[in-house]
Design a protein around this motif. Structure first.
Motif, short mmCIF file in Angstrom:
data_model
loop_
_atom_site.label_atom_id
_atom_site.label_comp_id
_atom_site.label_asym_id
_atom_site.label_seq_id
_atom_site.Cartn_x
_atom_site.Cartn_y
_atom_site.Cartn_z
N GLU A 71 19.11 -48.50 -11.11
CA GLU A 71 17.89 -48.69 -10.04
C GLU A 71 16.76 -47.86 -9.94
OE1 GLU A 71 17.88 -51.39 -8.05
OE2 GLU A 71 19.63 -52.57 -9.93
N PRO A 72 15.74 -48.07 -9.40
CA PRO A 72 15.07 -47.57 -9.58
C PRO A 72 14.84 -46.36 -8.21
CG PRO A 72 13.88 -48.91 -10.34
CD PRO A 72 15.15 -49.28 -10.29
N LEU A 73 14.99 -45.15 -8.60
CA LEU A 73 14.75 -44.23 -7.42
C LEU A 73 13.68 -44.11 -6.06
CD1 LEU A 73 16.29 -40.66 -8.18
CD2 LEU A 73 17.08 -42.40 -7.01
N ASN A 74 13.95 -44.74 -5.15
CA ASN A 74 12.48 -44.78 -4.57
C ASN A 74 12.10 -43.55 -3.52
OD1 ASN A 74 14.74 -45.14 -2.22
ND2 ASN A 74 13.96 -47.72 -2.47
N GLN A 75 12.86 -42.34 -3.31
CA GLN A 75 12.93 -40.76 -2.94
C GLN A 75 13.39 -40.03 -3.29
OE1 GLN A 75 15.62 -41.90 1.36
NE2 GLN A 75 17.61 -41.72 -0.08
N PRO A 76 13.01 -39.03 -2.89
CA PRO A 76 14.03 -37.58 -3.92
C PRO A 76 15.70 -37.74 -3.27
CG PRO A 76 12.08 -36.99 -2.53
CD PRO A 76 12.77 -38.14 -2.16
N ALA A 77 15.76 -37.15 -5.02
CA ALA A 77 16.93 -36.89 -5.27
C ALA A 77 17.47 -36.00 -5.98
CB ALA A 77 18.32 -38.29 -5.48
N ASN B 239 20.06 -34.92 -7.75
CA ASN B 239 20.69 -35.59 -9.73
C ASN B 239 19.95 -36.61 -9.89
OD1 ASN B 239 22.15 -33.52 -8.69
ND2 ASN B 239 23.91 -34.66 -9.25
N SER B 240 18.46 -36.37 -10.49
CA SER B 240 17.71 -37.50 -11.03
C SER B 240 17.21 -37.26 -12.32
CB SER B 240 16.24 -38.10 -10.02
OG SER B 240 15.68 -36.48 -10.22
N VAL B 241 16.79 -38.52 -13.10
CA VAL B 241 15.99 -38.65 -14.27
C VAL B 241 14.40 -39.07 -13.41
CG1 VAL B 241 15.40 -39.93 -15.91
CG2 VAL B 241 17.20 -39.26 -15.75
N GLY B 242 13.58 -38.25 -13.99
CA GLY B 242 12.17 -38.14 -13.64
C GLY B 242 12.53 -38.09 -12.31
N GLY B 243 11.77 -38.65 -11.01
CA GLY B 243 11.82 -38.81 -9.72
C GLY B 243 10.38 -37.22 -9.20
N TRP B 244 11.33 -36.55 -8.56
CA TRP B 244 11.03 -35.85 -7.64
C TRP B 244 11.24 -34.01 -7.67
CZ3 TRP B 244 11.92 -40.67 -6.06
CH2 TRP B 244 10.30 -40.80 -5.49
N PRO B 245 10.81 -33.34 -8.39
CA PRO B 245 11.90 -31.37 -9.03
C PRO B 245 11.59 -31.07 -7.81
CG PRO B 245 9.02 -31.39 -9.31
CD PRO B 245 9.11 -33.23 -9.37
N PHE B 246 12.83 -30.65 -8.09
CA PHE B 246 13.18 -29.41 -6.58
C PHE B 246 13.00 -28.18 -6.70
CE2 PHE B 246 15.12 -33.57 -4.74
CZ PHE B 246 15.19 -32.66 -2.98
N LEU B 247 11.86 -27.08 -6.81
CA LEU B 247 11.50 -26.46 -7.06
C LEU B 247 11.48 -25.10 -6.07
CD1 LEU B 247 7.68 -27.76 -9.68
CD2 LEU B 247 10.33 -26.67 -10.59
N ASP B 248 11.70 -23.89 -6.80
CA ASP B 248 11.51 -22.99 -6.06
C ASP B 248 9.96 -22.38 -4.94
OD1 ASP B 248 14.51 -22.23 -6.86
OD2 ASP B 248 13.61 -20.43 -7.50
N ASP B 249 9.70 -21.80 -3.59
CA ASP B 249 8.69 -21.96 -3.44
C ASP B 249 7.68 -21.16 -4.58
OD1 ASP B 249 9.34 -22.78 -0.95
OD2 ASP B 249 9.76 -21.83 -0.51
N ASP B 250 8.10 -20.31 -5.25
CA ASP B 250 7.04 -19.45 -6.35
C ASP B 250 7.40 -20.18 -7.42
OD1 ASP B 250 9.45 -18.67 -6.90
OD2 ASP B 250 9.75 -16.50 -6.32
N GLN B 251 7.84 -20.91 -7.08
CA GLN B 251 7.23 -21.60 -8.90
C GLN B 251 6.59 -22.83 -8.27
OE1 GLN B 251 9.14 -21.18 -12.29
NE2 GLN B 251 7.92 -22.95 -12.30
N PRO B 252 5.85 -22.81 -9.23
CA PRO B 252 4.51 -23.96 -9.93
C PRO B 252 4.89 -24.98 -11.20
CG PRO B 252 3.83 -21.44 -11.47
CD PRO B 252 4.58 -21.79 -10.58
N TRP B 253 4.63 -26.29 -10.80
CA TRP B 253 4.76 -26.95 -11.49
C TRP B 253 4.70 -26.11 -13.25
CZ3 TRP B 253 5.85 -32.69 -9.87
CH2 TRP B 253 6.37 -33.15 -11.16
N PRO B 254 5.54 -26.33 -14.20
CA PRO B 254 4.91 -25.85 -15.00
C PRO B 254 3.71 -26.57 -16.52
CG PRO B 254 7.64 -25.61 -14.66
CD PRO B 254 6.48 -27.28 -14.12
#
Length: 235
Positions: free
Chosen positions: A23-29, A31-46
């Motif tokens: 079932e597709p996720l419709n909000q951040p989690a 633990n996920s495949v894809g989704g919304w990455p939880f990155l440290d504040d000083d970590q840009p999207w690679p």
């Protein structure tokens, strides 16, 4: 009987099978495949060396009993345009070279992947646009290695690796021996949204990691850098 029970307890290891929902996720989690990455504040999207933003394949919180990484947040990114094996890392006097996560990976000037272990991420970034967001569950089980030291042959966090071609060991540039963290089964598919560019040497409608090889994630137990991680590929 007491000695046999003690020996069995010594070989039993906490592990967590990685299971992906449908079932597709419709909000951040977290633990996920894809989704919304939880990155440290000083970590840009690679980003890849090619300039394309890496795709978030999956992320998960590492359970507390998976030492020495319990409480860390693991994120696995990979380029959708470059799909190769990680090959052997460059060594200097038996150690991985400084900042090996950014070192040349011939014929490429830098790796086409980034694996992060972060500890301070509390807010999600924007959603991964290519890989479909699906729930990821960690199912606990006891991994009992066989007489060759092989654990269960499954996608998992913790436990003992099932080496397809024999164990590989590496020393981080900081001097610590890298420690096995998780294993991803060969040909694991990560479904993508319709209309996304196809990945070379992959499957229709899906992306794969490192040409679909078995992947063993080894990480620095000293946490010298969030990117101090090396993915071993075997088949």
């Amino acid at each position: 009987m007491i000695e046999q029970a003690a020996e069995q307890m010594q070989t039993e290891m906490p592990a967590y099978a990685i299971e992906v929902g449908t079932e597709p996720l419709n909000q951040p989690a977290r633990n996920s495949v894809g989704g919304w990455p939880f990155l440290d504040d000083d970590q840009p999207w690679p980003e890849c060396f090619c300039g394309e933003r890496l795709a978030l394949y999956f992320q998960l919180d590492i359970p507390a009993d998976v030492e020495p990484f319990g409480g860390d947040h693991l994120l696995v990114f990979h380029c959708r345009a470059h799909n190769e094996t990680s090959d052997l890392p460059e060594l200097t006097e038996g150690r991985l070279v400084p900042q090996y996560w950014d070192a040349p990976l011939p014929p490429y000037p830098r790796p086409f992947w980034r694996i992060l272990l972060q500890r301070r991420a509390t807010q999600p970034a924007e959603a991964e646009p290519s890989v479909r967001a699906l729930p990821l569950t960690l199912r606990p089980f006891t991994d009992t290695p066989d007489d060759r030291g092989h654990g269960a042959l499954t996608s998992k966090v913790g436990g003992a690796p099932f080496w397809c071609q024999g164990p590989e060991h590496y020393q981080c540039a900081c001097g610590a021996d890298l420690v096995y963290l998780c294993q991803i089964r060969e040909d694991t598919e990560f479904a993508v949204h319709p209309g996304q560019p196809e990945q070379p040497h992959s499957f229709p409608g899906a992306y794969i990691l490192f040409l679909g090889n078995e992947v063993y994630v080894l990480a620095c137990p000293a946490h010298c850098d969030p990117a101090a991680v090396w993915p071993v590929n075997q088949n």
